[in-house]
Design an enzyme around this catalytic site. Sequence first.
Site, PDB file in Angstrom:
ATOM      1  N   ASP A  64      27.664  55.840 -74.189  1.00 49.60           N
ATOM      2  CA  ASP A  64      28.473  56.645 -73.271  1.00 49.60           C
ATOM      3  C   ASP A  64      29.924  56.174 -73.319  1.00 49.60           C
ATOM      4  OD1 ASP A  64      29.180  58.133 -70.696  1.00 49.60           O
ATOM      5  OD2 ASP A  64      27.011  58.455 -70.772  1.00 49.60           O
ATOM      6  N   HIS A  97      32.098  57.739 -66.477  1.00 51.69           N
ATOM      7  CA  HIS A  97      30.811  58.380 -66.741  1.00 51.69           C
ATOM      8  C   HIS A  97      29.720  57.385 -67.155  1.00 51.69           C
ATOM      9  CE1 HIS A  97      27.909  61.055 -68.847  1.00 51.69           C
ATOM     10  NE2 HIS A  97      28.295  61.933 -67.943  1.00 51.69           N
ATOM     11  N   SER A 254      23.776  65.088 -66.726  1.00 54.50           N
ATOM     12  CA  SER A 254      23.966  63.724 -67.216  1.00 54.50           C
ATOM     13  C   SER A 254      23.066  62.740 -66.485  1.00 54.50           C
ATOM     14  CB  SER A 254      25.421  63.283 -67.020  1.00 54.50           C
ATOM     15  OG  SER A 254      26.297  64.009 -67.836  1.00 54.50           O
TER      16      SER A 254
END
Length: 436
Positions: A64, A97, A254
């Site tokens: 990520d 994120h 996600s």
Amino acid sequence: MRRWSLAVLLGLVVTALALAVARSAGADPNDPFWPNEWGPRLTRASDLWQLTTGNPSIVIAVVDTGLSPVPEPDMTQVVPGWDIVGNDSNTTDTFGHGTWVSSIIGALGNNGAGMAGYCWHCSIMPVRVAAGHDGAVAGNIAAGIRWAVDHGARIINVSLVSNVADENELGAIEYAQEKGVLVVASAGNGGNTLPLYPAAFGSSWSNVLSVAGTDENDQLYSWSTRGSWVELSAPGCNELLDPWIGPAWACGSSFGPPAVSGIAGLLLSLDPGLTVNQLTNALRATAVPVNGIGGGRVDAWAAAHYLGLAPASPPAETTGTTTTTTTATTTTTTTTTPAETSPEVSVTTGTVRHGTTFRLDLDPGRLEVQLTGQAARNCSLTMRMSGQVYVDIPGETTVRTLAATVTKRGGYNVVMRCATSNRKSYSFTATGMFQN
């Protein structure tokens, strides 16, 4: 270049001592934000905490945007990773994120701070393949998967998507397959049936689990990608830890994969000798059916029982700590009035430089906000409500999604902040889903 945007057969004998230790560790953790976390209860991961809260030897790689320290002392079980972008060991998350995803998997539970992740004591390996808003080259994702495999990951979480099947990613998936490593990937935030990758490789490669986002009633969120090619779903809205604000509430596809990755980590913690095929077969076979996808919502306890790692039902003493019953087929016994989609609350279009604020007058219910257009690449959305901070989730191409639960009628601000001062076009759409 492809770019994505911002998804021991134990035959169990549980001793009284083991149960006592496990109960004290986790049936009802004391983390202040635990009451908000319906996901671990719905998936019965919180029931499985009676048997294990994870093992540090089980490494879950998060491919990520990296991992950064969080305000709460909640991310302690971290092993060294790698920055594919900079080709160095600095995996600092400058976007957020990767930290969000990592916290859902491995935030330390029952420590009186923050929230509880799915696999508290599993080790998190951050593999940074992107800086954030600008996306990532598919080759970076592929390299990240390979690096994680070579450095001891048992599970690899990829909450990133591309609409093109890239040969580099396919090669990396094949490599993970050969080495017996499970890959869990996001189905995406497209709201349609378009196959997205690397998740869609699961249709032909048994160790890739594609995961959609579903709500408390096992219904797909409107923004979740769906279709027969999607194998599993998991809670699409979760408490998480943000590097700058601490605990926050956010929604997006996600966040389905880290729930599945965390549950897989719990299963491997119970039996490190499980193969990838055993894991995937158990998770698929015991999932609760969900309309709109080829599989169903993951059920941690049922999967453990399927593998011979748990009895048919959790011990009676703790059934009150979960919102589901003790069988995988009756998980909706706590029924609420079905929600109906209201007319759009607001649709605003225009251009923006540094940012702007949208004022919404809302009734109690669920709110879904989408930001599309050029601004979605450079701008973010936040919303504060009832002591919670809601953050947006990057979607496919030029879409960002924010979802929130409105508990009290009133006016609320959604703040858009942009990373650059160049003028950008946008469309802001807010849709309320109010209770009858």
